[in-house]
Design an enzyme around this catalytic site. Structure first.
Site, PDB file in Angstrom:
ATOM      1  CG  ASN A  28      43.252  45.149  34.027  1.00  0.00           C
ATOM      2  OD1 ASN A  28      42.937  45.069  35.204  1.00  0.00           O
ATOM      3  ND2 ASN A  28      43.869  46.208  33.526  1.00  0.00           N
ATOM      4  CD  GLU A  29      42.125  49.341  34.538  1.00  0.00           C
ATOM      5  OE1 GLU A  29      42.398  49.620  35.715  1.00  0.00           O
ATOM      6  OE2 GLU A  29      42.698  49.860  33.559  1.00  0.00           O
ATOM      7  CD1 TRP A  53      46.416  45.171  31.931  1.00  0.00           C
ATOM      8  CD2 TRP A  53      46.430  43.340  33.188  1.00  0.00           C
ATOM      9  NE1 TRP A  53      46.391  45.568  33.247  1.00  0.00           N
ATOM     10  CE2 TRP A  53      46.395  44.463  34.036  1.00  0.00           C
ATOM     11  CE3 TRP A  53      46.431  42.073  33.770  1.00  0.00           C
ATOM     12  CZ2 TRP A  53      46.381  44.363  35.426  1.00  0.00           C
ATOM     13  CZ3 TRP A  53      46.424  41.966  35.148  1.00  0.00           C
ATOM     14  CH2 TRP A  53      46.391  43.094  35.958  1.00  0.00           C
ATOM     15  CD  GLU A 103      45.131  48.280  38.440  1.00  0.00           C
ATOM     16  OE1 GLU A 103      44.993  47.251  37.751  1.00  0.00           O
ATOM     17  OE2 GLU A 103      45.482  49.373  37.963  1.00  0.00           O
TER      18      GLU A 103
END
Length: 729
Positions: free
Chosen positions: A177-178, A135, A264
């Site tokens: 992440n993202e 992350w 997710e």
């Protein structure tokens, strides 16, 4: 009384409750492999699970991972700790500094809870699929550049040591992440290829999942024009694709030939409404998008309730001091799928779909040897009973089928055993339910645990008085009940003594959706009112600061300020301030590219995620820029203390305006390079601050009547000892 289920022979007439849905189970309808159902643990959301005593801790782990029992998860995805708060807390890195990376010690690979969690999952289910992803990353990585050789080296080290110290081999690795690809293209594409090369060079079989963006598979178009990238990426992963179905670039995605996963997903709630939403996602992610795996955020709510997503986990376990935990309806929704299927089963596409009115979905899966069948049906949005005519292959004509049901009144209950007697099976299902029709027999499934605690004991708050001298922990441990929100507070040896040390020396490479405050940790509960927190701290550099906090309330993931509550902040030169953090006054988002492109130069690398404007800078801004922040001009013009206002702008255009509230400030005498004691005390609306047992301030304020306790420091190493939280009367 209305029956939930009618089973009738084909020859019976007169049942016309709803237009009949015919499902012809065709074993020759070869679809993609089902890759399983799993869950995600990140952002220290599992931290308090580690603090549970036995046997409760093992019982919780059994509910999550033991095959044929509770959630029976097929897949576990965890965060590679990066010393960064990625939602509910900081997950420690295996290397806080470059020096630690170059000189690794065994205790570095025992940090945090994620490696331990993977080991416990694998112990219960040797076939569970393990995945990791970053992350964020430590600030020393690439001198602030995430997509660097150093970061690839860090990931390889993590994977190798996971095997060496914990005996686990990680199957899949994500990227960042993202993080939207448009932020970093083309260097992110090049880095994916670099990571794959490093994995192979080090003899690792770990596959790559890309790119974990929200509601998009942007990576697909890059794969189609880059053969090396196509070779590097094994799986395409996206988050929450159902939020924006129109963004699904189906043609490009299918052309890649890669498996599609929802890496997710979930409703972020754990009640029956959340269970219904999960069942719909599991079915419709395949029917609508062809996704063969869904991972639920989150695995467990083992973090404090004043943090983001306080009710998202399949199990709620955030009060280790009273041993209480709860099995949620969402876990039972997962069980409908995981107990009666396995990764490697195959979807039968001609036997999957939606009813004519689109309110009900169904998916059909067959075992790899075609000996078992499971049909998963959800009637969540239906207003009337749904009739199904299921035509099974002749080999199943005399097989027993089992129908399981969940609704708002009962969860995962066996309705009855069915014998087809022919190839046709008619069932009528009530609306608003989750159903599993299967040849798999499951007996003696566990019921939700009954707590031995009285209701008062379950509702009782954090046990006060509480103290911790940090003596009984291995080096590298996080103390019981603490939840780090910035930095990492680890137990270390100091001669023959054990102390607590804040380990992170610099700002970190943050996750784009979570800004990080200066290091602090907290513990307790929101009902704590009249108490005192004290702790010893060493001041040994002039720029050093340390703080004690109390009555901490709801923590926002989008601010860099101390949490809402009170704090006594001490600087090594003896200056102190007693203050209060209020919620943001204004919040919003601007289009930086369109409205203020020059502001982008304020973010030169991945460690600089915010730009703070004080009054002197705000007064110099062109009115056209000031007016981008709705309400700010009016606030500056009408405020009685504009010098205490600040504007904080994030690299993605999100912003907030807040006020620094100083109740009192002054000077006290410290023992430099020695232990000093800081204490903050609350009694009604009276707030007192002490330095080395000397009262230095007493103020009156009633903004926050209760809340949690905490302590912290700046971005530097700081030593703490002898934590005490006492009741005040």
């Amino acid at each position: 009384m209305k029956k939930a289920l009618l089973v009738v022979l084909t020859g019976l007439l007169g049942l016309t409750l709803q237009a009949q849905q015919v499902v012809e189970v065709d074993l020759g309808s070869q679809g993609p492999a089902f890759n399983g159902i799993g869950a995600v643990s990140t952002g220290a959301s599992s931290k308090l699970l580690f603090d549970y005593p036995e046997p409760e801790r093992s019982a919780i782990l059994d509910w999550l991972f033991l095959p044929g029992y509770g959630a029976s998860l097929h897949h576990l995805k965890v965060e590679i700790g990066g010393d960064v708060n990625t939602l509910t807390g900081t997950e420690p890195s295996i290397a806080h500094t470059r020096e630690e990376f170059l000189n690794p010690q065994p205790e570095f690979f025992q940090r945090g809870s994620q490696l331990w969690l993977m080991k416990e999952a694998k112990k219960r289910n040797p076939d569970i699929i393990l995945e990791v992803i970053q992350w964020g990353a430590p600030g020393w990585i690439g001198n602030g550049e995430f997509f660097s050789q150093e970061n690839a080296d860090l990931i390889v080290r993590y994977l190798l040591k996971a095997k060496d110290f914990h005996g686990i081999e990680v199957d899949y690795c994500g990227i960042w992440n993202e993080r939207f690809m448009s932020f970093d293209r083309p260097k992110n594409v090049s880095w994916v290829k670099l990571l794959k090369s490093e994995l192979r060079r080090n003899g690792l079989n770990t596959k790559i999942v890309a790119m974990d963006e929200v509601s998009t598979f942007n990576i697909a178009k890059d794969l189609l024009k880059d053969p090396e990238l196509m070779d590097a990426v094994d799986v395409l992963g996206s988050h929450y694709q159902s939020w924006n179905p129109l963004s699904f670039n189906e043609k490009q995605v299918l052309q890649t030939g890669k498996p599609l996963w929802s890496t997710e997903d979930g409703p972020w709630r754990t009640d029956w409404e959340g269970a219904k939403a999960l069942a719909r996602l599991f079915n419709r992610n395949y029917i609508t998008f062809g996704m063969t795996k869904t991972l639920v955020w989150s695995l467990i709510t083992a973090h404090y309730e004043n943090l983001p997503t306080p009710v998202a986990g399949l199990v709620k376990a955030n009060t280790p001091w009273n041993r209480h935990f709860e099995i949620t309806p969402t876990l039972r929704a997962v069980s409908h799928f995981t107990l009666f299927t396995q990764p490697g089963w195959k979807y039968l596409p001609s036997s999957c779909g939606l009813t004519v009115d689109q309110t009900t979905s169904y998916t059909t899966l067959a075992s790899h040897d075609d000996q078992e069948l499971t049909i998963l049906i959800e009637t969540i949005q239906s207003a009337v009973p749904q009739m199904f005519n299921i035509k099974v292959p002749r080999d199943f004509a005399n097989r027993q089928f089992y129908l399981w049901r969940s609704d708002s009144t009962q969860l995962l209950v066996l309705q009855r055993q069915l014998e087809t007697g022919s190839i046709n099976l008619r069932i009528t299902l009530d609306p608003g339910g989750i159903y599993t029709l299967t040849t798999i027999e499951r007996q003696n499934l566990p019921k939700n645990p009954r707590s031995s605690l009285t209701r008062n004991a379950m509702l009782a708050g954090f046990p006060l008085p509480y103290g911790d001298a940090f003596h009984d922990y291995p080096d590298g441990s996080l103390p019981r009940y603490t939840q780090d929100q910035g930095g990492v507070f680890e137990v270390v040896s100091d001669g023959e003594n054990k102390i607590l040390r804040q380990m992170v020396p610099t700002v970190v490479i943050e996750w784009s959706q979570r800004l990080n405050p200066e290091p602090y940790t907290m513990l307790g509960d929101l009902t704590m009112r009249d108490y005192a927190l004290s702790i010893d701290v060493i001041f040994n550099r002039l720029e050093q600061v340390a703080s004690v906090m109390g009555r901490v309330g709801k923590v926002s993931q989008y601010t860099i300020d101390p949490p809402p509550g009170y704090w006594l902040r001490m600087v090594a030169d003896g200056n102190w301030a007693l203050g209060r953090t209020d919620p943001p006054i204004l919040q919003g988002k601007i289009d930086m590219t369109l409205d203020w492109p020059m502001l982008k130069h304020s973010f030169p690398d991945h460690t600089i995620n915010v730009r703070t404007f004080r009054l002197d800078e705000l007064e110099q801004l062109d009115p056209s820029k000031l007016n981008l922040f709705k309400g700010l001009s009016e606030l500056l013009a009408t405020s009685t203390d504009p010098e205490n206002l600040k504007l904080v702008v994030s690299f993605d255009g999100n912003y907030y305006v807040s006020r620094d509230v100083i109740l009192e400030e002054g000077h006290a005498t410290l023992e430099y390079d020695n232990w000093n004691n800081l204490k903050i005390k609350f009694l009604g609306d009276k707030i007192s601050g002490y330095v080395n047992d000397m009262l230095v301030v007493r103020a009156t304020d009633s903004a926050y009547p209760s809340g949690m306790a905490g302590f912290g420091c700046g971005w530097h190493q700081t030593d703490f000892d002898n934590l005490q939280i006492s009741l005040e009367e």
